[in-house]
Design a protein around this motif. Structure first.
Motif, PDB file in Angstrom:
ATOM      1  N   MET A  53      44.951  34.319  24.634  1.00  0.00           N
ATOM      2  CA  MET A  53      45.490  34.359  25.990  1.00  0.00           C
ATOM      3  C   MET A  53      45.888  35.774  26.386  1.00  0.00           C
ATOM      4  N   CYS A  54      46.514  36.489  25.471  1.00  0.00           N
ATOM      5  CA  CYS A  54      46.937  37.859  25.768  1.00  0.00           C
ATOM      6  C   CYS A  54      45.729  38.771  25.947  1.00  0.00           C
ATOM      7  N   ALA A  55      44.672  38.530  25.183  1.00  0.00           N
ATOM      8  CA  ALA A  55      43.458  39.331  25.332  1.00  0.00           C
ATOM      9  C   ALA A  55      42.834  39.107  26.701  1.00  0.00           C
ATOM     10  N   ILE A  56      42.787  37.858  27.141  1.00  0.00           N
ATOM     11  CA  ILE A  56      42.224  37.534  28.456  1.00  0.00           C
ATOM     12  C   ILE A  56      43.048  38.189  29.561  1.00  0.00           C
ATOM     13  N   LEU A  57      44.375  38.102  29.446  1.00  0.00           N
ATOM     14  CA  LEU A  57      45.248  38.721  30.444  1.00  0.00           C
ATOM     15  C   LEU A  57      45.092  40.242  30.443  1.00  0.00           C
ATOM     16  N   GLN A  58      44.952  40.830  29.262  1.00  0.00           N
ATOM     17  CA  GLN A  58      44.794  42.278  29.168  1.00  0.00           C
ATOM     18  C   GLN A  58      43.499  42.721  29.846  1.00  0.00           C
ATOM     19  N   VAL A  59      42.422  41.976  29.649  1.00  0.00           N
ATOM     20  CA  VAL A  59      41.152  42.292  30.307  1.00  0.00           C
ATOM     21  C   VAL A  59      41.298  42.199  31.826  1.00  0.00           C
ATOM     22  N   ALA A  60      41.985  41.164  32.299  1.00  0.00           N
ATOM     23  CA  ALA A  60      42.172  40.994  33.742  1.00  0.00           C
ATOM     24  C   ALA A  60      42.948  42.165  34.338  1.00  0.00           C
ATOM     25  N   ILE A  61      44.006  42.610  33.658  1.00  0.00           N
ATOM     26  CA  ILE A  61      44.824  43.717  34.161  1.00  0.00           C
ATOM     27  C   ILE A  61      44.030  45.021  34.162  1.00  0.00           C
ATOM     28  N   LEU A  62      43.316  45.282  33.073  1.00  0.00           N
ATOM     29  CA  LEU A  62      42.534  46.521  32.981  1.00  0.00           C
ATOM     30  C   LEU A  62      41.426  46.551  34.032  1.00  0.00           C
ATOM     31  N   LEU A  63      40.775  45.408  34.245  1.00  0.00           N
ATOM     32  CA  LEU A  63      39.710  45.353  35.232  1.00  0.00           C
ATOM     33  C   LEU A  63      40.269  45.552  36.635  1.00  0.00           C
ATOM     34  N   TYR A  64      41.424  44.966  36.902  1.00  0.00           N
ATOM     35  CA  TYR A  64      42.065  45.145  38.212  1.00  0.00           C
ATOM     36  C   TYR A  64      42.435  46.619  38.422  1.00  0.00           C
ATOM     37  N   ALA A  65      42.981  47.252  37.378  1.00  0.00           N
ATOM     38  CA  ALA A  65      43.379  48.660  37.490  1.00  0.00           C
ATOM     39  C   ALA A  65      42.166  49.553  37.733  1.00  0.00           C
ATOM     40  N   LEU A  66      41.061  49.265  37.051  1.00  0.00           N
ATOM     41  CA  LEU A  66      39.841  50.040  37.260  1.00  0.00           C
ATOM     42  C   LEU A  66      39.308  49.841  38.673  1.00  0.00           C
TER      43      LEU A  66
ATOM     44  N   ASP B 119      40.987  48.943  41.304  1.00  0.00           N
ATOM     45  CA  ASP B 119      41.909  49.545  42.264  1.00  0.00           C
ATOM     46  C   ASP B 119      41.723  51.062  42.332  1.00  0.00           C
ATOM     47  N   ARG B 120      41.414  51.688  41.196  1.00  0.00           N
ATOM     48  CA  ARG B 120      41.273  53.128  41.153  1.00  0.00           C
ATOM     49  C   ARG B 120      39.907  53.586  41.676  1.00  0.00           C
ATOM     50  N   LEU B 121      38.853  52.883  41.297  1.00  0.00           N
ATOM     51  CA  LEU B 121      37.501  53.342  41.606  1.00  0.00           C
ATOM     52  C   LEU B 121      36.825  52.570  42.734  1.00  0.00           C
ATOM     53  N   ARG B 122      37.487  51.490  43.198  1.00  0.00           N
ATOM     54  CA  ARG B 122      36.867  50.644  44.214  1.00  0.00           C
ATOM     55  C   ARG B 122      35.461  50.234  43.770  1.00  0.00           C
ATOM     56  N   LEU B 123      35.400  49.648  42.598  1.00  0.00           N
ATOM     57  CA  LEU B 123      34.115  49.259  42.026  1.00  0.00           C
ATOM     58  C   LEU B 123      33.363  48.341  42.967  1.00  0.00           C
ATOM     59  N   LYS B 124      32.088  48.626  43.128  1.00  0.00           N
ATOM     60  CA  LYS B 124      31.246  47.827  43.997  1.00  0.00           C
ATOM     61  C   LYS B 124      30.211  47.066  43.170  1.00  0.00           C
ATOM     62  N   GLY B 125      29.764  45.965  43.731  1.00  0.00           N
ATOM     63  CA  GLY B 125      28.704  45.204  43.083  1.00  0.00           C
ATOM     64  C   GLY B 125      29.143  44.415  41.871  1.00  0.00           C
ATOM     65  N   MET B 126      30.456  44.152  41.734  1.00  0.00           N
ATOM     66  CA  MET B 126      30.914  43.368  40.585  1.00  0.00           C
ATOM     67  C   MET B 126      30.407  41.933  40.648  1.00  0.00           C
ATOM     68  N   GLY B 127      29.925  41.546  41.837  1.00  0.00           N
ATOM     69  CA  GLY B 127      29.314  40.222  41.953  1.00  0.00           C
ATOM     70  C   GLY B 127      28.098  40.087  41.058  1.00  0.00           C
ATOM     71  N   GLN B 128      27.464  41.210  40.728  1.00  0.00           N
ATOM     72  CA  GLN B 128      26.323  41.166  39.813  1.00  0.00           C
ATOM     73  C   GLN B 128      26.760  40.712  38.424  1.00  0.00           C
ATOM     74  N   VAL B 129      27.946  41.134  38.010  1.00  0.00           N
ATOM     75  CA  VAL B 129      28.468  40.702  36.711  1.00  0.00           C
ATOM     76  C   VAL B 129      28.723  39.201  36.729  1.00  0.00           C
ATOM     77  N   VAL B 130      29.282  38.721  37.853  1.00  0.00           N
ATOM     78  CA  VAL B 130      29.536  37.286  37.986  1.00  0.00           C
ATOM     79  C   VAL B 130      28.222  36.513  37.955  1.00  0.00           C
ATOM     80  N   GLY B 131      27.200  37.049  38.628  1.00  0.00           N
ATOM     81  CA  GLY B 131      25.902  36.389  38.633  1.00  0.00           C
ATOM     82  C   GLY B 131      25.275  36.323  37.255  1.00  0.00           C
ATOM     83  N   SER B 132      25.363  37.426  36.516  1.00  0.00           N
ATOM     84  CA  SER B 132      24.809  37.428  35.166  1.00  0.00           C
ATOM     85  C   SER B 132      25.590  36.498  34.250  1.00  0.00           C
ATOM     86  N   CYS B 133      26.920  36.420  34.469  1.00  0.00           N
ATOM     87  CA  CYS B 133      27.739  35.490  33.679  1.00  0.00           C
ATOM     88  C   CYS B 133      27.358  34.039  33.974  1.00  0.00           C
ATOM     89  N   GLY B 134      26.971  33.773  35.229  1.00  0.00           N
ATOM     90  CA  GLY B 134      26.523  32.428  35.581  1.00  0.00           C
ATOM     91  C   GLY B 134      25.306  32.028  34.772  1.00  0.00           C
TER      92      GLY B 134
END
Length: 234
Positions: free
Chosen positions: A133-146, A148-163
């Motif tokens: 659970m802590c690992a999952i939360l840590q990934v969520a926080i780090l991804l949010y921070a990234l 927020d800082r870089l305004r990452l675009k196209g992350m929907g592609q990651v969701v699509g590949s995960c599908g």
């Protein structure tokens, strides 16, 4: 995660944030492709694994079952353990070691508290679940921070590949469960234990790779080309 670090560092120094985002997306998609399938495989085959590798002498069937219980909870967070290494490398490539260190330190405290809470209900399995659970939360926080800082675009592609990965993993799980159900019951011999692990495991792996191929998974192609390149070098 290790292989992608030099590329991320170079793109960070150049200020190529578009390329940085693209590299990060591909790396995350690839580790999730492997991590999600491995997590489900461990959850299903944790029992046969524990019986084959550990069950002998004082390590009884009950001990193997308790080990499988712990493995199943660790498998919940396996994909997050994989993704975390990529995200931490992304911060390090930007010469930011403080953010992942702070997030990691906060997770240590949360993990301790959740350990104390869950161990009463799930015994040793609670310790594993708390870590996941802590690992999952840590990934969520780090991804949010990234993001927020870089305004990452196209992350929907990651969701699509995960599908696609989830569909292939679902097929793998059905094959594993069906083959495990039809496999002969372990009679205590090494051969019977090996059959109950490797027959469902190999069948499920073939089903996973075949489904990923039919779905046109880019990650499968990346792994294939990386394997062929490695083979060519040797």
């Amino acid at each position: 995660a290790t292989a992608v670090f030099p590329t991320l560092s170079t793109q960070s120094v150049r200020g190529d944030w578009g390329g940085f985002s693209e590299t990060l997306k591909k790396a995350l998609s690839l580790v999730l492709f492997v991590g999600i399938a491995a997590a489900v495989g461990l959850a299903i085959l944790g029992g046969p694994m524990a019986e084959l590798f550990f069950q002998r002498r004082a390590f009884t069937l009950e001990s193997a079952q308790r080990t499988a219980w712990v493995i199943s909870f660790y498998s919940v967070g396996l994909w997050a353990f994989c993704a975390m290494h990529v995200l931490v490398r992304a911060f390090h490539s930007m010469k930011d070691t403080r953010t992942p260190a702070r997030v990691g330190a906060s997770m240590v405290g949360l993990n301790l508290m959740s350990n104390l809470a869950l161990i009463w209900y799930l015994q040793e399995g609670g310790l594993a679940l708390s870590t996941s659970m802590c690992a999952i939360l840590q990934v969520a926080i780090l991804l949010y921070a990234l993001h927020d800082r870089l305004r990452l675009k196209g992350m929907g592609q990651v969701v699509g590949s995960c599908g696609k990965t989830l569909v292939a993993t679902g097929v793998m799980a059905l094959i594993c469960l069906g083959t495990l159900h039809m496999a002969p019951q372990a009679d205590g011999t090494f051969g019977a234990k090996a059959v109950r692990l490797f027959l469902p495991g190999s069948s499920g792996l073939i089903g996973f790779l075949g489904t990923a191929y039919l779905l046109g998974s880019e990650e499968l192609g990346q792994l294939y080309h990386a394997f062929m390149a490695k083979k060519g070098q040797s």
